[in-house]
Design an enzyme around this catalytic site. Structure first.
Site, PDB file in Angstrom:
ATOM      1  N   ASP A 146      25.488   7.773   3.514  1.00  0.00           N
ATOM      2  CA  ASP A 146      26.379   7.273   4.394  1.00  0.00           C
ATOM      3  C   ASP A 146      27.035   8.592   4.683  1.00  0.00           C
ATOM      4  O   ASP A 146      27.191   9.643   4.062  1.00  0.00           O
ATOM      5  CB  ASP A 146      27.394   6.608   3.886  1.00  0.00           C
ATOM      6  CG  ASP A 146      26.813   5.053   3.406  1.00  0.00           C
ATOM      7  OD1 ASP A 146      26.083   4.773   4.433  1.00  0.00           O
ATOM      8  OD2 ASP A 146      27.231   4.392   2.443  1.00  0.00           O
ATOM      9  N   ASP A 162      24.371   1.134   9.420  1.00  0.00           N
ATOM     10  CA  ASP A 162      25.542   0.046   9.123  1.00  0.00           C
ATOM     11  C   ASP A 162      26.273  -0.527  10.547  1.00  0.00           C
ATOM     12  O   ASP A 162      26.242  -1.601  10.738  1.00  0.00           O
ATOM     13  CB  ASP A 162      26.713   0.618   8.206  1.00  0.00           C
ATOM     14  CG  ASP A 162      25.815   1.191   6.940  1.00  0.00           C
ATOM     15  OD1 ASP A 162      25.117   0.354   6.548  1.00  0.00           O
ATOM     16  OD2 ASP A 162      26.524   1.902   6.023  1.00  0.00           O
TER      17      ASP A 162
END
Length: 215
Positions: A146, A162
């Site tokens: 991330d 995401d």
């Protein structure tokens, strides 16, 4: 309808009432659109993760827009937006199930909005699934990269995959709420007839009646 030599111009339908030759071109285009969207999401996610891991991992966050947006690489063992950390294997199995379900659902796809929606979901699921399968610490237990942090300290860090999953989920809810079905019909209506079927449907008027009309 026949040509002068007696050969039929329209290919007769098979026993199911549809022209032979497998899926029609309209359906193939919808599935093609799904694949294109999924590939674009997957490639963008993979390239962006490769770059940020090489350039930013282990370094201070890169601030882009004041206190609104910065880039910071973290390794996430949970689901999207760092939810459920420590359940990596469970989320890997869930991601595999999502990919299989989307591929099975695509067989009934005749809607452009649903093709985009499923493409976003499939690309996002494959992006994070690739991390879980191939990144450290182990296969099926890999941590997802991330790197996008909006409102630092107040919002979880996320990635392109995401974002695609969230956008696809929102589109799915909107389409279901408005009654759009996978086959292109609306809720309460009968199944939509494929455009190619209508275009190739043989005329119900017999040659004799046509001859009488023009006689």
């Amino acid at each position: 309808m026949q040509a002068a030599g007696g050969a039929p111009l329209n290919t007769p339908p098979d026993a199911s009432g549809r022209p032979p030759g497998g899926p029609g071109p309209a359906r193939a285009r919808r599935i093609g659109g799904l694949v294109v969207v999924a590939v674009l999401v997957y490639v963008l996610d993979l390239i962006s993760k490769t770059i940020v891991v090489r350039e930013l991992e282990g370094k201070d966050p890169l601030r882009l827009v004041g206190d609104l947006l910065q880039l910071r690489v973290i390794r996430n063992s949970g689901a999207a937006f760092s939810i459920g950390t420590g359940m990596t294997v469970v989320f890997t199995v869930i991601a595999l199930g999502v990919v299989i379900a989307i591929l099975r659902t695509a067989r009934r796809l005749r809607s452009v909005p649903w093709a985009i929606t499923l493409g976003l979901l499939l690309g996002g699921a494959l992006g994070n699934l690739t991390d879980r399968l191939f990144r450290a610490p182990a296969p099926l237990q890999g941590h997802v990269v991330d790197w996008i942090e909006a409102f630092p300290g107040r919002f979880p860090v996320f990635n392109v995959a995401d974002s695609a999953i969230v956008c696809g989920g929102i589109l799915a809810v909107l389409l279901a709420w408005r009654g759009h079905q996978l086959d292109g019909s609306r809720a309460g209506d009968g199944p939509a007839a494929p455009a190619e079927d209508a275009a190739t449907e043989p005329s119900q008027e017999s040659p004799e009646r046509g001859g009488e009309r023009h006689g």
